[in-house]
Design a protein around this motif. Structure first.
Motif, PDB file in Angstrom:
ATOM      1  N   CYS A  73     -53.920  -6.965  -8.821  1.00 36.46           N
ATOM      2  CA  CYS A  73     -53.866  -8.180  -9.638  1.00 36.46           C
ATOM      3  C   CYS A  73     -53.144  -7.968 -10.970  1.00 36.46           C
ATOM      4  O   CYS A  73     -52.222  -8.728 -11.295  1.00 36.46           O
ATOM      5  CB  CYS A  73     -55.287  -8.713  -9.858  1.00 36.46           C
ATOM      6  SG  CYS A  73     -55.338 -10.288 -10.743  1.00 36.46           S
ATOM      7  N   PRO A  74     -53.491  -6.953 -11.767  1.00 35.76           N
ATOM      8  CA  PRO A  74     -52.761  -6.742 -13.027  1.00 35.76           C
ATOM      9  C   PRO A  74     -51.276  -6.435 -12.808  1.00 35.76           C
ATOM     10  O   PRO A  74     -50.424  -6.887 -13.573  1.00 35.76           O
ATOM     11  CB  PRO A  74     -53.480  -5.540 -13.657  1.00 35.76           C
ATOM     12  CG  PRO A  74     -54.819  -5.527 -13.039  1.00 35.76           C
ATOM     13  CD  PRO A  74     -54.620  -6.017 -11.638  1.00 35.76           C
ATOM     14  N   ALA A  75     -50.985  -5.672 -11.749  1.00 41.65           N
ATOM     15  CA  ALA A  75     -49.591  -5.324 -11.465  1.00 41.65           C
ATOM     16  C   ALA A  75     -48.773  -6.573 -11.137  1.00 41.65           C
ATOM     17  O   ALA A  75     -47.645  -6.745 -11.623  1.00 41.65           O
ATOM     18  CB  ALA A  75     -49.523  -4.331 -10.306  1.00 41.65           C
ATOM     19  N   GLU A  76     -49.338  -7.464 -10.334  1.00 40.18           N
ATOM     20  CA  GLU A  76     -48.615  -8.684  -9.971  1.00 40.18           C
ATOM     21  C   GLU A  76     -48.498  -9.633 -11.155  1.00 40.18           C
ATOM     22  O   GLU A  76     -47.517 -10.367 -11.280  1.00 40.18           O
ATOM     23  CB  GLU A  76     -49.302  -9.360  -8.776  1.00 40.18           C
ATOM     24  CG  GLU A  76     -49.167  -8.543  -7.499  1.00 40.18           C
ATOM     25  CD  GLU A  76     -49.666  -9.293  -6.277  1.00 40.18           C
ATOM     26  OE1 GLU A  76     -49.601 -10.526  -6.251  1.00 40.18           O
ATOM     27  OE2 GLU A  76     -50.141  -8.620  -5.342  1.00 40.18           O
ATOM     28  N   TYR A  77     -49.501  -9.621 -12.026  1.00 38.10           N
ATOM     29  CA  TYR A  77     -49.422 -10.446 -13.234  1.00 38.10           C
ATOM     30  C   TYR A  77     -48.219 -10.018 -14.066  1.00 38.10           C
ATOM     31  O   TYR A  77     -47.422 -10.862 -14.505  1.00 38.10           O
ATOM     32  CB  TYR A  77     -50.701 -10.314 -14.053  1.00 38.10           C
ATOM     33  CG  TYR A  77     -50.694 -11.124 -15.328  1.00 38.10           C
ATOM     34  CD1 TYR A  77     -51.167 -12.433 -15.347  1.00 38.10           C
ATOM     35  CD2 TYR A  77     -50.199 -10.592 -16.515  1.00 38.10           C
ATOM     36  CE1 TYR A  77     -51.147 -13.186 -16.512  1.00 38.10           C
ATOM     37  CE2 TYR A  77     -50.168 -11.338 -17.681  1.00 38.10           C
ATOM     38  CZ  TYR A  77     -50.640 -12.627 -17.674  1.00 38.10           C
ATOM     39  OH  TYR A  77     -50.611 -13.359 -18.835  1.00 38.10           O
ATOM     40  N   ASN A  96     -48.465 -10.484 -23.757  1.00 40.69           N
ATOM     41  CA  ASN A  96     -49.522 -11.274 -23.127  1.00 40.69           C
ATOM     42  C   ASN A  96     -50.910 -10.880 -23.606  1.00 40.69           C
ATOM     43  O   ASN A  96     -51.761 -11.743 -23.822  1.00 40.69           O
ATOM     44  CB  ASN A  96     -49.418 -11.152 -21.603  1.00 40.69           C
ATOM     45  CG  ASN A  96     -48.344 -12.035 -21.018  1.00 40.69           C
ATOM     46  OD1 ASN A  96     -48.599 -13.178 -20.652  1.00 40.69           O
ATOM     47  ND2 ASN A  96     -47.125 -11.530 -20.944  1.00 40.69           N
ATOM     48  N   VAL A  97     -51.131  -9.593 -23.788  1.00 36.10           N
ATOM     49  CA  VAL A  97     -52.440  -9.143 -24.267  1.00 36.10           C
ATOM     50  C   VAL A  97     -52.681  -9.598 -25.697  1.00 36.10           C
ATOM     51  O   VAL A  97     -53.782 -10.032 -26.048  1.00 36.10           O
ATOM     52  CB  VAL A  97     -52.566  -7.604 -24.155  1.00 36.10           C
ATOM     53  CG1 VAL A  97     -53.799  -7.105 -24.903  1.00 36.10           C
ATOM     54  CG2 VAL A  97     -52.644  -7.195 -22.689  1.00 36.10           C
ATOM     55  N   VAL A 105     -54.653 -10.087 -17.840  1.00 39.03           N
ATOM     56  CA  VAL A 105     -53.962  -9.445 -16.712  1.00 39.03           C
ATOM     57  C   VAL A 105     -54.752  -9.571 -15.417  1.00 39.03           C
ATOM     58  O   VAL A 105     -54.229  -9.272 -14.333  1.00 39.03           O
ATOM     59  CB  VAL A 105     -53.657  -7.958 -17.005  1.00 39.03           C
ATOM     60  CG1 VAL A 105     -52.709  -7.826 -18.189  1.00 39.03           C
ATOM     61  CG2 VAL A 105     -54.930  -7.166 -17.241  1.00 39.03           C
ATOM     62  N   PHE A 106     -56.002 -10.008 -15.525  1.00 40.81           N
ATOM     63  CA  PHE A 106     -56.820 -10.219 -14.325  1.00 40.81           C
ATOM     64  C   PHE A 106     -56.891 -11.698 -13.931  1.00 40.81           C
ATOM     65  O   PHE A 106     -57.740 -12.072 -13.111  1.00 40.81           O
ATOM     66  CB  PHE A 106     -58.225  -9.657 -14.535  1.00 40.81           C
ATOM     67  CG  PHE A 106     -58.273  -8.158 -14.538  1.00 40.81           C
ATOM     68  CD1 PHE A 106     -58.258  -7.449 -13.345  1.00 40.81           C
ATOM     69  CD2 PHE A 106     -58.300  -7.450 -15.723  1.00 40.81           C
ATOM     70  CE1 PHE A 106     -58.286  -6.063 -13.341  1.00 40.81           C
ATOM     71  CE2 PHE A 106     -58.337  -6.067 -15.739  1.00 40.81           C
ATOM     72  CZ  PHE A 106     -58.318  -5.364 -14.546  1.00 40.81           C
ATOM     73  N   ASP A 178     -52.178 -19.508 -19.899  1.00 38.08           N
ATOM     74  CA  ASP A 178     -52.723 -20.109 -21.118  1.00 38.08           C
ATOM     75  C   ASP A 178     -53.477 -21.388 -20.759  1.00 38.08           C
ATOM     76  O   ASP A 178     -52.879 -22.427 -20.484  1.00 38.08           O
ATOM     77  CB  ASP A 178     -51.600 -20.420 -22.107  1.00 38.08           C
ATOM     78  CG  ASP A 178     -52.130 -20.809 -23.488  1.00 38.08           C
ATOM     79  OD1 ASP A 178     -53.331 -21.123 -23.601  1.00 38.08           O
ATOM     80  OD2 ASP A 178     -51.336 -20.800 -24.451  1.00 38.08           O
ATOM     81  N   LEU A 179     -54.788 -21.314 -20.765  1.00 38.11           N
ATOM     82  CA  LEU A 179     -55.603 -22.446 -20.333  1.00 38.11           C
ATOM     83  C   LEU A 179     -55.654 -23.573 -21.350  1.00 38.11           C
ATOM     84  O   LEU A 179     -56.097 -24.680 -21.035  1.00 38.11           O
ATOM     85  CB  LEU A 179     -57.025 -21.968 -20.011  1.00 38.11           C
ATOM     86  CG  LEU A 179     -57.107 -20.930 -18.882  1.00 38.11           C
ATOM     87  CD1 LEU A 179     -58.552 -20.523 -18.643  1.00 38.11           C
ATOM     88  CD2 LEU A 179     -56.490 -21.482 -17.595  1.00 38.11           C
ATOM     89  N   LYS A 180     -55.198 -23.303 -22.575  1.00 36.18           N
ATOM     90  CA  LYS A 180     -55.129 -24.373 -23.575  1.00 36.18           C
ATOM     91  C   LYS A 180     -54.024 -25.351 -23.231  1.00 36.18           C
ATOM     92  O   LYS A 180     -54.163 -26.560 -23.448  1.00 36.18           O
ATOM     93  CB  LYS A 180     -54.889 -23.779 -24.965  1.00 36.18           C
ATOM     94  CG  LYS A 180     -56.070 -22.976 -25.508  1.00 36.18           C
ATOM     95  CD  LYS A 180     -55.762 -22.427 -26.891  1.00 36.18           C
ATOM     96  CE  LYS A 180     -56.941 -21.624 -27.433  1.00 36.18           C
ATOM     97  NZ  LYS A 180     -56.650 -21.040 -28.771  1.00 36.18           N
TER      98      LYS A 180
END
Length: 218
Positions: A73-77, A96-97, A105-106, A178-180
């Motif tokens: 998952c983190p790698a594909e992100y 991103n972090v 990343v998850f 970004d959920l905002k």
């Protein structure tokens, strides 16, 4: 195709994120086989004559696939972020972090688990079972490699169709973390509803054919 983005005109663009993708493959596969073998060591002694059932084989593979999601998952992100922005892997991670937090990343982990559990079950569980069945067919049982090839193509095709909706959901969640600004991608359910509302059920299968070639080839 899954993000509804136009195709890049520069062929080099298609290779963005290739290094993180290649680098993650080894650990993902190692995790799947390692976990699968560890579970086999526990389950086999519980079975008569140490013989695993088909349900055992598929169930263990699903658990192994699920566990590998924490690597994949983190790698594909990061791969998706590189494809979107053209940044290096390190720059994409830092950006991103710093903007969205370490857990970003998850994003899409649940969908990745759904996808990987079925995918691992297909090639670690389905292929051996199908190879045995195809080996009993008179027309091909004496043809070298025929049963193996037929089982691989069959399992790969089934896995692609079954896992593609999860892959599309995962890709959308990672592409718009970004959920905002993109609250519609908060959960797997909300993402599924939005994708279907946007393009119908068929939108969940966008990019199915090229992904099928990749999975069957693998």
């Amino acid at each position: 195709m899954q993000e509804n983005r136009p195709f890049p005109s520069n062929p080099i663009t298609y290779y963005r994120g290739v290094w993180v993708n290649c680098g993650a493959m080894g650990p993902i596969i190692a995790t799947q086989f390692g976990v699968n073998n560890a579970i086999q060591g526990v389950v086999k002694p519980m079975r008569p004559n140490g013989k695993l059932t088909n349900a055992d084989t598929i169930g263990m593979a699903m658990v192994a696939g699920t566990s590998s999601s924490f690597v994949g998952c983190p790698a594909e992100y990061l791969m998706i972020k590189q494809q979107q922005t053209g940044m290096s892997m390190v720059s994409a991670l830092k950006t991103n972090v710093s903007q969205l937090g370490a857990m970003t990343v998850f994003r899409g982990l649940g969908a990745t688990m759904c996808r990987e559990s079925v995918y691992a079950a297909s090639y670690m569980g389905g292929v051996p079972i199908l190879r045995e069945k195809f080996g009993e067919i008179e027309a091909i049982k004496n043809v070298p490699g025929a049963a193996f090839l037929a089982s691989g193509i069959t399992a790969g095709t089934i896995a692609t169709v079954l896992t593609h909706p999860s892959d599309t959901i995962k890709t959308r969640q990672q592409a718009f973390p970004d959920l905002k600004t993109h609250p519609q991608y908060r959960t797997m359910l909300s993402t599924t509803r939005y994708v279907i509302g946007e393009g119908g059920v068929g939108a969940l299968f966008a990019g199915l054919l090229p992904r099928a070639f990749r999975i069957i080839g693998a």
